[in-house]
Design a protein around this motif. Structure first.
Motif, mmCIF file in Angstrom:
data_model
loop_
_atom_site.group_PDB
_atom_site.id
_atom_site.type_symbol
_atom_site.label_atom_id
_atom_site.label_comp_id
_atom_site.label_asym_id
_atom_site.label_seq_id
_atom_site.Cartn_x
_atom_site.Cartn_y
_atom_site.Cartn_z
ATOM 1 N N GLY A 242 0.999 -1.323 -0.155
ATOM 2 C CA GLY A 242 -0.184 -0.258 0.224
ATOM 3 C C GLY A 242 1.090 1.656 -0.104
ATOM 4 N N SER A 243 0.367 2.248 1.027
ATOM 5 C CA SER A 243 0.967 3.360 0.875
ATOM 6 C C SER A 243 2.567 3.311 1.073
ATOM 7 C CB SER A 243 -0.093 4.642 2.131
ATOM 8 O OG SER A 243 0.940 4.968 2.977
ATOM 9 N N GLY A 244 2.878 2.853 2.195
ATOM 10 C CA GLY A 244 4.205 2.169 2.587
ATOM 11 C C GLY A 244 4.339 3.725 3.412
ATOM 12 N N SER A 245 3.674 4.405 4.468
ATOM 13 C CA SER A 245 4.506 5.031 5.368
ATOM 14 C C SER A 245 5.551 4.156 6.336
ATOM 15 C CB SER A 245 3.659 5.809 5.707
ATOM 16 O OG SER A 245 2.577 5.038 7.160
ATOM 17 N N ASN A 246 5.263 2.949 7.015
ATOM 18 C CA ASN A 246 6.344 2.109 7.642
ATOM 19 C C ASN A 246 7.205 1.677 7.047
ATOM 20 O OD1 ASN A 246 4.782 1.225 10.178
ATOM 21 N ND2 ASN A 246 3.135 1.136 8.726
ATOM 22 N N PHE A 247 7.216 2.175 5.611
ATOM 23 C CA PHE A 247 8.482 1.442 4.826
ATOM 24 C C PHE A 247 9.538 3.055 4.952
ATOM 25 C CE2 PHE A 247 10.836 3.560 1.224
ATOM 26 C CZ PHE A 247 11.017 1.468 0.728
ATOM 27 N N GLY B 204 2.212 -3.893 6.301
ATOM 28 C CA GLY B 204 0.869 -3.901 5.721
ATOM 29 C C GLY B 204 0.651 -4.299 3.725
ATOM 30 N N ILE C 240 4.241 -5.441 11.626
ATOM 31 C CA ILE C 240 3.845 -5.016 12.410
ATOM 32 C C ILE C 240 1.939 -4.685 12.331
ATOM 33 C CG2 ILE C 240 3.755 -3.124 10.566
ATOM 34 C CD1 ILE C 240 3.950 -0.785 12.743
ATOM 35 N N HIS C 241 1.344 -5.073 13.126
ATOM 36 C CA HIS C 241 -0.445 -4.884 13.176
ATOM 37 C C HIS C 241 -1.167 -3.586 13.902
ATOM 38 C CE1 HIS C 241 -4.502 -6.680 12.044
ATOM 39 N NE2 HIS C 241 -4.509 -6.492 13.241
ATOM 40 N N PRO C 242 -1.990 -2.961 13.167
ATOM 41 C CA PRO C 242 -2.426 -1.708 13.904
ATOM 42 C C PRO C 242 -3.191 -2.635 15.624
ATOM 43 C CG PRO C 242 -3.885 -1.741 12.078
ATOM 44 C CD PRO C 242 -2.885 -3.385 11.948
ATOM 45 N N HIS D 90 -0.806 4.804 13.731
ATOM 46 C CA HIS D 90 0.399 4.946 12.493
ATOM 47 C C HIS D 90 1.234 5.875 13.502
ATOM 48 C CE1 HIS D 90 -1.836 3.618 9.529
ATOM 49 N NE2 HIS D 90 -3.120 4.388 9.433
ATOM 50 N N GLU E 119 3.308 3.796 15.321
ATOM 51 C CA GLU E 119 3.857 2.788 14.057
ATOM 52 C C GLU E 119 5.183 2.732 14.034
ATOM 53 O OE1 GLU E 119 0.296 -0.420 12.165
ATOM 54 O OE2 GLU E 119 0.939 1.893 11.225
HETATM 55 C C1 GRF Z 1 -0.012 -0.415 9.075
HETATM 56 O O1 GRF Z 1 -1.137 0.038 10.089
HETATM 57 C C2 GRF Z 1 0.653 -1.696 9.589
HETATM 58 O O2 GRF Z 1 0.155 -1.990 11.054
HETATM 59 C C3 GRF Z 1 -0.477 -2.640 8.546
HETATM 60 O O3 GRF Z 1 -0.825 -1.825 7.175
HETATM 61 C C4 GRF Z 1 -1.109 -1.117 7.821
HETATM 62 C C5 GRF Z 1 -0.076 -0.350 6.260
HETATM 63 O O4 GRF Z 1 0.192 1.180 6.525
HETATM 64 N N1 GRF Z 1 -0.010 -4.081 9.011
HETATM 65 P P1 GRF Z 1 1.762 1.429 5.630
HETATM 66 O O5 GRF Z 1 1.195 0.757 3.725
HETATM 67 O O6 GRF Z 1 3.071 1.232 5.938
HETATM 68 O O7 GRF Z 1 1.341 3.279 5.139
#
Ligand code: GRF
Length: 193
Positions: free
Chosen positions: A10-15, A88, A108-110, A171, A174
């Motif tokens: 997806g958006s990859g904000s954790n990346f 994600g 990671i899980h929210p 987030h 996270e």
């Molecule tokens: C995060 O909320 C993570 O916990 C879940 O998927 C989401 C991914 O968000 N597993 P992002 O793509 O990193 O913005």
């Protein structure tokens, strides 16, 4: 220094949070590869900007999960990847990857697992009316958001929260907790080895 691959859909904000942590010296790791199963995912733009190598595949052009996971294993091994970091990635990990990277896949899980596994965990928690939710980081096994828990952080859901403000709070946690936890785990491993 550990070599990691990040898997995202997806958006990859954790990346991005992981990349930023590495850049400021808070996380001692190198991102060798981004694995993505969607051609339209925003994380691909982020990876291009960061000059991270990308393996993007279309699951529909394979006969089975075993087939595309075997190809992923080849890509990971070519780059000597030590750990897989799911951020994600919207697919269950199958036996092909689990066997090859046993105890070396992190997710990671929210929500505060085992509450609210699966999709839309933030919405699930909000609709359930719980007063406390949070974030969980765990090792991946064959289940959906199961596997030994490495770290958790709780947050209060206030009367004034909407699903949107709740998502923002989750987030924010996270983006701090994921790099911090990965760093702590790698440090612990370097003491043991
Ligand atoms: C995060 O909320 C993570 O916990 C879940 O998927 C989401 C991914 O968000 N597993 P992002 O793509 O990193 O913005």
């Amino acid at each position: 220094m550990k070599k990691i691959a990040i898997f995202a859909s997806g958006s990859g904000s954790n990346f991005q949070a992981i990349m930023d942590s590495i850049k400021i010296g808070n996380l001692d790791a190198s991102v060798e590869l981004l694995v993505c199963d969607r051609q339209d995912a925003y994380v691909l733009e982020r990876a291009n900007r960061e000059q991270t190598p990308i393996f993007c595949f279309n699951p529909k052009s394979y006969e089975s999960k075993a087939e595309f996971e075997s190809e992923i294993v080849l890509e990971l091994n070519k780059r000597n990847v030590d750990y897989i970091i799911l951020a994600g990635y919207m697919r269950l990990i199958g036996p092909t990857l689990l066997n090859e990277f046993s105890n070396r896949i992190i997710n990671i899980h929210p929500s505060l697992l085992p509450s609210f596994p699966g999709k839309d965990a933030i919405g699930q928690a909000f609709r359930a009316g719980v007063k406390v939710t949070g974030v969980t980081i765990h090792f991946v096994d064959e289940g959906m958001d199961t596997g030994p828990i490495i770290a958790q952080e709780a947050l209060n859901i206030d009367e004034s929260d909407t699903e949107i403000t709740l998502a923002e709070k989750v987030h924010e946690i996270e983006h701090r907790l994921y790099p911090e936890t990965i760093q702590a785990l790698f440090q612990k491993l370097s003491v043991i080895n």
